[in-house]
Design a protein around this motif. Structure first.
Motif, PDB file in Angstrom:
ATOM      1  N   TYR A 140      58.602 -34.824 -64.714  1.00 30.55           N
ATOM      2  CA  TYR A 140      59.749 -34.693 -65.885  1.00 30.55           C
ATOM      3  C   TYR A 140      59.286 -34.924 -67.422  1.00 30.55           C
ATOM      4  O   TYR A 140      59.353 -34.236 -68.249  1.00 30.55           O
ATOM      5  CB  TYR A 140      60.898 -35.611 -65.832  1.00 30.55           C
ATOM      6  CG  TYR A 140      61.933 -35.547 -66.410  1.00 30.55           C
ATOM      7  CD1 TYR A 140      63.043 -34.490 -66.224  1.00 30.55           C
ATOM      8  CD2 TYR A 140      62.244 -36.155 -67.732  1.00 30.55           C
ATOM      9  CE1 TYR A 140      64.228 -34.416 -67.157  1.00 30.55           C
ATOM     10  CE2 TYR A 140      63.244 -35.926 -68.557  1.00 30.55           C
ATOM     11  CZ  TYR A 140      64.297 -34.967 -68.208  1.00 30.55           C
ATOM     12  OH  TYR A 140      65.386 -34.839 -68.955  1.00 30.55           O
ATOM     13  N   SER A 188      66.329 -37.543 -66.898  1.00 29.18           N
ATOM     14  CA  SER A 188      67.024 -37.453 -65.467  1.00 29.18           C
ATOM     15  C   SER A 188      66.516 -38.665 -64.553  1.00 29.18           C
ATOM     16  O   SER A 188      67.295 -39.219 -63.657  1.00 29.18           O
ATOM     17  CB  SER A 188      66.873 -35.981 -64.770  1.00 29.18           C
ATOM     18  OG  SER A 188      67.305 -35.220 -65.449  1.00 29.18           O
ATOM     19  N   SER A 189      65.083 -38.934 -64.764  1.00 31.94           N
ATOM     20  CA  SER A 189      64.739 -40.185 -63.856  1.00 31.94           C
ATOM     21  C   SER A 189      65.429 -41.572 -64.322  1.00 31.94           C
ATOM     22  O   SER A 189      65.629 -42.215 -63.219  1.00 31.94           O
ATOM     23  CB  SER A 189      63.176 -40.381 -64.084  1.00 31.94           C
ATOM     24  OG  SER A 189      62.974 -40.437 -65.454  1.00 31.94           O
ATOM     25  N   GLY A 192      67.671 -32.584 -62.960  1.00 31.12           N
ATOM     26  CA  GLY A 192      66.548 -32.411 -64.203  1.00 31.12           C
ATOM     27  C   GLY A 192      65.692 -31.134 -63.935  1.00 31.12           C
ATOM     28  O   GLY A 192      65.437 -30.682 -64.856  1.00 31.12           O
ATOM     29  N   ASN A 226      65.319 -28.074 -66.255  1.00 31.46           N
ATOM     30  CA  ASN A 226      64.260 -27.580 -67.013  1.00 31.46           C
ATOM     31  C   ASN A 226      63.916 -26.186 -66.671  1.00 31.46           C
ATOM     32  O   ASN A 226      63.253 -25.351 -67.485  1.00 31.46           O
ATOM     33  CB  ASN A 226      63.066 -28.464 -66.286  1.00 31.46           C
ATOM     34  CG  ASN A 226      61.589 -28.090 -66.601  1.00 31.46           C
ATOM     35  OD1 ASN A 226      61.148 -28.098 -67.792  1.00 31.46           O
ATOM     36  ND2 ASN A 226      60.755 -27.677 -65.493  1.00 31.46           N
TER      37      ASN A 226
END
Length: 635
Positions: A73, A213-214, A330, A334
């Protein structure tokens, strides 16, 4: 390999090693330890018991997966600040959560609770250049400290009851006292804010949607579970809790489950949709826990064991499939460059590994077999059916009459919602993707490993739930003080055999079908473009269109706002159509209330005139008032 990559590799290795160790000592039966830390005014202590062991399982797995995902990410170039924040606060937050579940003392719990809350704030503002992120962080930090205050009050009440900051033994407090009722109220409100129970959830959708997102994965998969852990831990101190405690929690679960999934269906932003599904699943967890408490109050062992087991099992399951969904989201964002599902499509062939794992998580959260979400919901279903056959009490009949249809409705709506998401994101074609660099579609090893592990858990626990029999029994023992053999209450082996036979037959049937009709299958061409030479994504059946019927049925809850310009005249001007689903509590209730309050109290703002002399006068008046008050007390 650069030095930076080496350092990152070392950091990950250390991180993984620490949590592997914690996982081993936590899960292996028979191991127990005590730690004591001397503070200024008391000793903080910790210990592993059955409940702690179970919560260490998702903590040790999901946190590592989410951290590995950060390599994908936040690639090395151009994200130095983001990496610095992640490297500091991600392990700190995870460590704090581990210490929370190991705490055996109120002081230790509050210290690490605050470290967790503040670390999450810094992770949330990682991408602080966007004003939505800053607004979400402000709301989060206000609510999280109000949450801490309520937990602090509950802790003070426990200290007043027991005369010690150490956790009381399970079942050692009397629930039918004024202090017991006070502890119940402040526990439910304080930890309920962190868990995201409706209507205390208002910080959750914006925080989960605007975090990286993480971070969203660890906030949804792990941090809100700390709120559930606190509720279970604090209420386990009481013996024979009154029936209305279970009914209140059960009703809160039904409300969170149904309204959460309905609000999710109306969302266009994929991460905001997933955030509302977190509220929905917290509702399912509370339904199971409320059922267990009601069973404990009435002496219905079957409802108690199946309710508690379903609730705790669903905590682990939600941690796996929801973190998987956020990590997958995520990768989707992306690749597509947007969070709006109406502008997505055609990603199934571009990012196939993400598609496959996202599909597994979607089936799991929808409660479909053979995935783990199905098994934990089956526990709760069986517990509610047990009430039908074992009880004639009117309040318990409420649980069965309301709970079974409610859980079925939640599952059905969740299935419809994720059918919408998968169709809108991965199916069809999207001409916009032609201009997207191929690098956006790459799925590196760090992404595959962080998605693959939770997906494997979703499948494994769905087919072989017996793996968790012993940890679940230990957790139930911690809550109830009694050992129950789950084999007597749930058909582990029969369920595994049934699912295995069903899917062997299904795969065999598909292979036979393919062999017989190999040359007779006709594949559909591209969707008809209505005569336009270059159709774009606006010609597609969008996520909004897909959910229109369901959103219309529940519009009395959603209160959707429509913004449109109608087509008028022979040569119409450019038209548009937009819709927005407000949060039924934050946007329609809380913000209007504070706006009203602000208007009433606006005359008081005149006191803040920005004049130094006036502020000195205020201080003088305050000092004189205090002196007069002191003189009156002495006199």
């Amino acid at each position: 390999m650069t030095q930076k990559i080496k350092n990152q590799g070392i950091l990950v290795s250390l991180f993984t090693a620490i949590f592997t160790y914690v996982f081993i000592v936590g899960v292996f039966p028979g191991y127990n330890f005590n730690i004591r830390i001397n503070t200024f005014f008391c000793q903080a202590s910790g210990q592993i018991d059955g409940l702690s062991k179970f919560f260490l399982i998702p903590l040790s797995i999901i946190s590592v997966c989410a951290f590995l995902y950060s390599f994908y990410y936040f690639p090395e170039s151009g994200h130095k600040k983001e990496w610095t924040i992640t490297s500091i606060f991600f392990p700190l937050m995870t460590f704090a959560m581990v210490m929370i579940v190991l705490a055996k003392n109120l002081i230790m719990l509050l210290i690490f609770w605050e470290i967790m809350a503040v670390s999450a704030f810094f992770l949330l503002i990682t991408e602080h250049k966007h004003h939505e992120v800053r607004d979400a962080a402000k709301l989060y930090i206000i609510l999280t400290h109000f949450c801490t205050f309520l937990i602090f009050v509950a802790s003070i009440l426990i200290y007043k009851y027991t005369g010690s900051f150490d956790f009381p033994k399970a079942g050692s407090l009397d629930a039918n006292t004024t202090l017991g009722i006070g502890i119940f109220i402040f526990t439910l409100l304080g930890f309920g804010i962190k868990a995201g129970i409706l209507p205390l959830h208002i910080w959750l959708p914006s925080a989960h949607a605007n975090a990286p997102s993480s971070v969203s994965a660890i906030m949804s998969g792990l941090m809100i579970k700390m709120g559930v852990y606190g509720i279970i831990r604090f209420l386990s101190f009481f013996n024979n809790p009154p029936l209305y405690w279970g009914l209140i929690i059960f009703a809160a679960g039904i409300t969170s489950g149904i309204i959460g999934v309905v609000l999710a269906i109306g969302q266009h932003d994929i991460k905001r949709l997933l955030a509302y599904h977190s509220i929905e699943n917290i509702g399912i967890i509370l339904m199971g826990f409320g059922l267990g408490l009601a069973g404990m109050s009435t002496g219905n062992d079957i409802a108690m064991v199946l309710g508690f087991t379903g609730s705790i099992f669903h905590i682990l399951n939600h941690a796996t499939f929801k973190s998987l969904l956020f990590l997958g989201a995520g990768a989707i964002i992306n690749a597509s460059g947007t969070r709006q599902m109406d502008e997505m499509g055609g990603l199934g062939k571009k990012i196939p590994f993400t598609f496959g794992t996202f599909l597994i998580a979607s089936a799991s959260i929808s409660g479909l077999p053979p995935f783990n979400g199905f098994v934990s919901e089956l526990f709760i279903y069986l517990g509610m059916f047990a009430i039908i056959s074992k009880s004639s009490l009117l309040p318990l009949n409420f649980l069965q009459l309301m709970g079974i249809p409610a859980l079925a409705l939640i599952g059905g709506l969740a299935s419809a919602c994720f059918l919408k998401v998968n169709s809108a994101v991965f199916m069809g074609s999207n001409p916009n993707l032609q201009n997207t660099p191929q690098s956006k579609f790459q799925e590196p090893f760090s992404l595959k490993i962080s998605l693959g592990i939770p997906a494997l858990i979703c499948v494994s626990l769905g087919i072989f739930p017996y793996i968790l029999k012993s940890p679940l029994e230990d957790a139930i023992y911690t809550i109830t003080g009694h050992h129950f053999d789950l084999i007597r209450y749930f058909p582990f082996k029969e369920l595994s055999m049934f699912i295995a036979i069903f899917y062997v037959l299904l795969i065999f049937g598909l292979l036979v079908f393919k062999l017989i009709f190999k040359n007779k299958i006709e594949y559909a061409e591209e969707t008809w473009g209505c005569g336009y030479i270059k159709p774009n994504h606006k010609f597609r059946y969008t996520a909004t269109s897909f959910a229109e019927i369901i959103s219309g049925i529940f519009n009395f809850i959603l209160n959707t706002h429509f913004h449109r310009k109608e087509v008028r005249g022979i040569f119409p001007e450019r038209v548009y159509f937009k819709s927005h689903v407000p949060d039924v509590f934050l946007d329609n209730t809380i913000l209007p209330f504070f706006k009203f309050l602000g208007n009433i109290l606006s005359p008081i703002r005149k006191l803040q005139a920005g004049n130094l002399n006036l502020y000195l006068l205020y201080k003088l008046i305050a000092i004189v008032s205090l002196v007069i008050y002191g003189v009156i007390l002495i006199w």
